[in-house]
Design a protein around this motif. Sequence first.
Motif, short mmCIF file in Angstrom:
data_model
loop_
_atom_site.label_atom_id
_atom_site.label_comp_id
_atom_site.label_asym_id
_atom_site.label_seq_id
_atom_site.Cartn_x
_atom_site.Cartn_y
_atom_site.Cartn_z
N CYS A 252 -7.96 1.56 5.31
CA CYS A 252 -7.49 0.61 4.29
C CYS A 252 -8.39 0.52 3.08
O CYS A 252 -8.00 0.00 2.05
CB CYS A 252 -7.31 -0.78 4.88
N ASP A 280 -5.89 -8.34 11.99
CA ASP A 280 -6.32 -8.10 13.36
C ASP A 280 -6.30 -6.60 13.56
O ASP A 280 -5.25 -5.98 13.53
CB ASP A 280 -5.35 -8.79 14.34
N TYR A 282 -7.02 -4.63 16.11
CA TYR A 282 -6.51 -4.09 17.38
C TYR A 282 -7.15 -2.76 17.74
O TYR A 282 -6.50 -1.87 18.26
CB TYR A 282 -4.99 -3.90 17.29
N ALA A 380 -10.82 6.30 -2.57
CA ALA A 380 -10.50 5.47 -1.42
C ALA A 380 -9.09 4.91 -1.53
O ALA A 380 -8.42 4.69 -0.53
CB ALA A 380 -11.50 4.33 -1.30
N ILE A 381 -8.62 4.68 -2.75
CA ILE A 381 -7.30 4.07 -2.85
C ILE A 381 -6.19 5.10 -2.85
O ILE A 381 -5.02 4.75 -2.72
CB ILE A 381 -7.17 3.19 -4.11
N THR A 383 -4.10 8.20 -1.14
CA THR A 383 -3.86 8.61 0.23
C THR A 383 -4.48 9.99 0.43
O THR A 383 -4.76 10.69 -0.53
CB THR A 383 -2.36 8.73 0.51
N ARG B 73 1.32 0.28 -1.14
CA ARG B 73 0.02 -0.18 -1.60
C ARG B 73 -0.50 -1.24 -0.65
O ARG B 73 0.22 -2.20 -0.39
CB ARG B 73 0.22 -0.92 -2.90
N HIS B 74 -1.72 -1.12 -0.18
CA HIS B 74 -2.31 -2.17 0.62
C HIS B 74 -2.46 -3.39 -0.27
O HIS B 74 -3.04 -3.32 -1.35
CB HIS B 74 -3.67 -1.73 1.16
N LYS B 79 -5.20 0.19 -1.63
CA LYS B 79 -5.16 1.56 -1.13
C LYS B 79 -3.72 2.03 -1.06
O LYS B 79 -2.83 1.32 -0.60
CB LYS B 79 -5.79 1.64 0.25
N LYS B 80 -3.51 3.25 -1.54
CA LYS B 80 -2.15 3.78 -1.53
C LYS B 80 -1.74 4.15 -0.11
O LYS B 80 -2.55 4.64 0.67
CB LYS B 80 -2.07 5.01 -2.43
N ILE B 81 -0.47 3.91 0.18
CA ILE B 81 0.05 4.23 1.51
C ILE B 81 1.12 5.30 1.36
O ILE B 81 2.04 5.15 0.55
CB ILE B 81 0.66 2.97 2.15
N ASP B 82 0.99 6.36 2.12
CA ASP B 82 1.99 7.43 2.05
C ASP B 82 3.37 6.87 2.38
O ASP B 82 3.50 5.94 3.15
CB ASP B 82 1.65 8.54 3.05
N LYS B 97 1.01 6.83 19.65
CA LYS B 97 -0.18 5.98 19.52
C LYS B 97 -0.23 5.32 18.15
O LYS B 97 -0.54 4.13 18.01
CB LYS B 97 -1.41 6.85 19.74
N LYS B 101 -0.03 1.35 17.25
CA LYS B 101 -1.17 0.71 16.58
C LYS B 101 -0.74 -0.06 15.35
O LYS B 101 -1.12 -1.22 15.16
CB LYS B 101 -2.19 1.78 16.20
N TRP B 102 0.05 0.59 14.49
CA TRP B 102 0.39 -0.05 13.23
C TRP B 102 1.41 -1.18 13.41
O TRP B 102 1.44 -2.12 12.64
CB TRP B 102 0.84 0.98 12.20
N LYS B 104 1.26 -3.18 15.93
CA LYS B 104 0.39 -4.30 16.33
C LYS B 104 -0.25 -4.93 15.10
O LYS B 104 -0.13 -6.13 14.85
CB LYS B 104 -0.73 -3.78 17.25
N ARG B 105 -0.95 -4.11 14.35
CA ARG B 105 -1.73 -4.61 13.22
C ARG B 105 -0.84 -5.27 12.17
O ARG B 105 -1.12 -6.37 11.69
CB ARG B 105 -2.53 -3.47 12.61
N ASN B 106 0.23 -4.60 11.80
CA ASN B 106 1.03 -5.08 10.69
C ASN B 106 1.94 -6.24 11.05
O ASN B 106 2.19 -7.11 10.22
CB ASN B 106 1.83 -3.91 10.08
N LYS B 108 1.13 -8.46 13.17
CA LYS B 108 0.19 -9.59 13.21
C LYS B 108 -0.05 -10.13 11.82
O LYS B 108 -0.11 -11.33 11.60
CB LYS B 108 -1.13 -9.11 13.84
N TRP B 109 -0.20 -9.23 10.85
CA TRP B 109 -0.45 -9.66 9.49
C TRP B 109 0.77 -10.36 8.90
O TRP B 109 0.66 -11.40 8.25
CB TRP B 109 -0.81 -8.46 8.60
N GLU B 114 2.48 -10.63 17.54
CA GLU B 114 3.01 -9.27 17.76
C GLU B 114 4.54 -9.33 17.72
O GLU B 114 5.14 -10.36 18.03
CB GLU B 114 2.53 -8.75 19.11
#
Lengths: 393, 130
Positions: A252, A280, A282, A380-381, A383, B73-74, B79-82, B97, B101-102, B104-106, B108-109, B114
């Motif tokens: 992130c 979180d 995880y 970092a920002i 991808t 974008r985060h 941060k850029k997200i594909d 996996k 994972k994502w 769970k994390r997302n 939660k956010w 969950e």
Amino acid sequence: MEMPNLKIKIGVWDFPTRIFHWSFALSFLIAIISQGDSRYLHIHVVSGLIFFLLLIFRIIWGFCGSRYSKFRSFTFSIRDTLNFTKSLLRLKPISYIGHNPLGSLAIYSMLLLGLLISISGLIVLSGEERIGPMQSQIPFTVGVELHIWHELFAWIMLGVVTVHVTGVVIESKLHHQNLVLAMITGYKRGSRYIKTISMRYPVGITLLLCIITGTSIWVSKIDLQASETTKPFFKSPALATSAQWSNLCGECHLAFHPALLPVRSWEKILDQQSDHFGEDLYLENDEIQTLRKFALQNAAETQLTEASLFMASTLSPHTTPIQIIKTSYWQSTHAHIDFEVIQQRLQINPIDCDACHLDADTGVFQDTLMRIPKKRQSQAIYTAKENIDKELL
Amino acid sequence: MKKLLFILTIILPIGAQATVVEQMLASYKSQGATSISAELGKEAWFKKTRSKKDGSMRSCTSCHTENLKQQGRHKKTNKKIDPLAPSVNAERLTEVKKIKKWFKRNCKWTYGRECTVQEKANFLAYIRTQ
């Protein structure tokens, strides 16, 4: 005072002395100009190194050179010095074909200060910047302490240089002799009874070639506009890397190297993974263990780089910062940057270290690898895919 | 021969996606998910809920945007997200996996908890159509 009646051209300053004189002055000037900005540390160090080597030459030449370059010819008694001073104050200075007593004092001061500057500079480079052959031998505190002395010696030297230049101008006027020209051509006008010298061209040419070669080699390694393709000028210690660390922490944001915070900070961050700045994480147990191990082994306490040294020594043991940008060291080094404007225009955040620090991912943060970003250039920002496209990886 | 290999490299990831998604949907079904719906998944994707943490309105679109074929974008770090759409990004929905994972994390956010198996099933159903 006697003005020479029959003025003929007399060789006074041999070729090596003249080459030395102007190169020395130039290297000092460049070193002083480049001292203010950390981004030009390589210029400062190269000019300083040349300064030091020239100084060593001059000291040797003081024993091997031609008549008026030898120290023997400009070592004066206190009585002669006082007499000269009195004559100067009467605006009728006694004529000396080489250096006069007061001028000699200036020269000896500059040689001594030059040595003090050079040696203290080397100590600062090793102790504080952690660069150079002695980087692990000099304690950090010694390096930081000597930095102040290094600066003090340099400014005093600048003062002596000013006095020297003033003296040259005054004497030139009073003796109707262009002393600056004399230091270029090597000749003065004087009585035919005064001994002339041989110019020692072989040594002089060798010296000149050494200066040109050395300077060219070093300068060719300097990249004034640091960019992603710049090769680091200095060899800093290589900090350990971890694929897990880079991948997991870099999901992130920039994967901040453990060297930027103390052990207790990383422990706290990992213990609090369920509330990592509002998220979180995880992370699995084995992942946490790997991260913890890497952090503990490579935290700021290892003190291998300038950044980790300052971070470790400026943090109060009672605080456990979990944000690098909230530490006093980060704040003081970035105080001159207007992040609001940078945020608006370039969309760069304070945590995007690698927008300006080209080696941020290594954790070293070398002085000469900083640049002002023109557009949003923090890797970092982007991808991973984009970075490959842009060949930024 | 070359043509065949080329075609395979396109089909296989898609094939991989197909099997991974099928695997997970089957697992959700066995855990209690009923009538998996891409429509409901889409609805939930866009729906904004208020966060108990800071009172802001959050949804999946906060980072992944309303068009999964676009870059995201985060929210905090920028941060850029594909792109999430498998039609544009062949690596999406290929690793169990990673998906777990994502989620769970997302979740939660976004929701502060969950996601239920039903919610996750619907989301998967929606994402794979993009």
